[in-house]
Write a protein that holds these residues in place. Structure first.
Motif: not given
Length: 150
Positions: A42-58, A60-69
């Protein structure tokens, strides 16, 4: 590439942001309320500088693979956040859909004091390839800052 999330407005329980890549507006993002003390999902991400990565497990990933091919290579995860984990940029329209994650949309509405984003799937399909390419570069950075305008 420079990637920024700039927060522009707050609702009662919501925060509206704009996503920029190389100074070019991409879409709106919706997060939960900014809080001084974190409340799980229920809380927004704190301000700052972070990184992006591709999360290929879990799940949500399986559901999005089905939805977006084949386009879907993994969830776009914001990493390096203090006291947060599994924070993805994904689809959804209201703060009920966020669980602490930014939701993308091409438009927004203010309804009964809270923001919501619209055309989320279309926005996601447009920004996903750009963010996935960024996430593959290990030196990528995404900054989150507040610049409330309304």
């Amino acid at each position: 590439m420079e990637t920024k999330i700039i927060r522009v407005a707050q609702g009662k329980q919501s925060t509206l942001s704009q996503l920029y890549i190389n100074g070019v507006f991409q879409c709106y993002l919706l997060e939960d309320k900014i809080r001084t003390e974190k409340i799980k999902e229920q809380t927004a991400i704190p301000t700052g500088t972070y990184s992006l990565q591709l999360n290929t497990w879990g799940a949500k990933n399986v559901n999005y693979k089905k939805a977006f091919g084949k386009v879907h290579e993994g969830m776009i995860e914001i990493t390096g956040l203090p006291n947060f984990s599994y924070v993805y940029i994904h689809t959804g329209n209201t703060i009920e859909d966020t669980a602490g994650c930014p939701l993308c949309g091409f438009g927004f509405q203010l309804i009964q004091g809270d923001y919501r984003v619209t055309q989320s799937v279309m926005a996601y399909q447009m920004i996903y390839p750009k963010l996935a390419a960024l996430a593959k570069n290990k030196a990528n950075k995404i900054s989150i800052e507040n610049n409330f305008q309304f």
